[in-house]
Scaffold this motif. Structure first.
Motif, mmCIF file in Angstrom:
data_model
loop_
_atom_site.group_PDB
_atom_site.id
_atom_site.type_symbol
_atom_site.label_atom_id
_atom_site.label_comp_id
_atom_site.label_asym_id
_atom_site.label_seq_id
_atom_site.Cartn_x
_atom_site.Cartn_y
_atom_site.Cartn_z
ATOM 1 N N VAL A 70 0.848 -1.192 0.000
ATOM 2 C CA VAL A 70 0.000 0.000 0.000
ATOM 3 C C VAL A 70 0.883 1.240 0.000
ATOM 4 C CG1 VAL A 70 -1.832 1.249 1.213
ATOM 5 C CG2 VAL A 70 -1.770 -1.257 1.303
ATOM 6 N N LEU A 71 0.552 2.172 -0.888
ATOM 7 C CA LEU A 71 1.210 3.474 -0.896
ATOM 8 C C LEU A 71 0.333 4.430 -0.100
ATOM 9 C CD1 LEU A 71 3.502 5.326 -2.032
ATOM 10 C CD2 LEU A 71 1.881 5.935 -3.854
ATOM 11 N N TYR A 72 0.936 5.027 0.912
ATOM 12 C CA TYR A 72 0.234 5.998 1.741
ATOM 13 C C TYR A 72 0.727 7.395 1.405
ATOM 14 C CZ TYR A 72 -1.634 2.349 4.729
ATOM 15 O OH TYR A 72 -2.319 1.264 5.211
ATOM 16 N N GLN A 73 -0.190 8.339 1.448
ATOM 17 C CA GLN A 73 0.154 9.752 1.393
ATOM 18 C C GLN A 73 -0.387 10.326 2.688
ATOM 19 O OE1 GLN A 73 -1.507 12.072 -1.822
ATOM 20 N NE2 GLN A 73 0.138 13.552 -1.689
ATOM 21 N N GLY A 74 0.516 10.619 3.627
ATOM 22 C CA GLY A 74 0.083 10.969 4.973
ATOM 23 C C GLY A 74 -0.561 9.736 5.580
ATOM 24 N N GLU A 75 -1.782 9.873 6.038
ATOM 25 C CA GLU A 75 -2.488 8.736 6.646
ATOM 26 C C GLU A 75 -3.425 8.031 5.677
ATOM 27 O OE1 GLU A 75 -4.380 10.037 10.238
ATOM 28 O OE2 GLU A 75 -2.537 10.903 11.024
ATOM 29 N N GLU A 76 -3.489 8.515 4.445
ATOM 30 C CA GLU A 76 -4.424 7.975 3.454
ATOM 31 C C GLU A 76 -3.767 6.927 2.562
ATOM 32 O OE1 GLU A 76 -7.705 8.988 3.186
ATOM 33 O OE2 GLU A 76 -7.317 10.213 4.960
ATOM 34 N N GLY A 77 -4.372 5.733 2.478
ATOM 35 C CA GLY A 77 -3.947 4.757 1.486
ATOM 36 C C GLY A 77 -4.425 5.248 0.125
#
Length: 169
Positions: A70-77
């Motif tokens: 999973v790639l996260y940006q901040g806390e968002e997947g």
């Protein structure tokens, strides 16, 4: 069928059947994929404000959750896929980017980060992420995509994946 066998074509014609679906097998060197020049996607798309490119890059991280990556940006997947490993090859499947973020560079960025992470994990025996023993030393990423999935075909082609085989059925 690859559509080339005359016997298969004759049998299908005799039965009144058509080949209705096509898929392509595509492959790329892990090292070439990791070396792509791809900037981090805009943090503003998921509600973050950043001052510079370095700060934007720091928002991203990749995690392994069993066989899913999973790639996260901040806390968002924001993107995910699964990998199956065979000697020298990582077979990528279930690749998906959050629908609202498609066509904004997330897919390309995720592929690059995934390739770089696979290389890093192989080089570091102390890594938190351990590739399965059957992976050996991974050199190639392999995937299969339906030819009707124009967006995915475009993404993979623009990254440098080459068609190795075409399947019609």
């Amino acid at each position: 069928s690859d559509g080339k066998s005359q016997d298969t074509q004759a049998m299908l014609s005799h039965k009144g059947l058509d080949l209705t679906y096509s898929e392509m097998m595509m492959a790329m060197s892990l090292e070439e994929l990791a070396q792509m020049d791809v900037p981090a996607p805009s943090a503003e798309l998921v509600g973050y404000e950043v001052d510079d490119e370095a700060e934007q890059e720091e928002l991203f991280f990749l995690e392994q959750e069993e066989d899913e990556y999973v790639l996260y940006q901040g806390e968002e997947g924001v993107a995910w896929c699964k990998l199956a490993f065979f000697p020298g090859t990582a077979y990528l499947y279930g690749f998906e980017v959050e629908e609202s973020l498609r066509r904004h560079g997330y897919g390309r960025y995720f592929l690059k980060q995934l390739a770089q992470s696979l290389l890093d994990w192989q080089e570091d025996p102390e890594s938190e992420v351990q590739l399965p023993p059957q992976a050996g030393e991974v050199h190639t990423i392999l995937l299969q995509v339906g030819t009707r999935n124009v967006a995915a075909c475009g993404l993979y082609g623009s990254c440098g994946f080459a068609v190795t085989e075409k399947l019609d059925y």
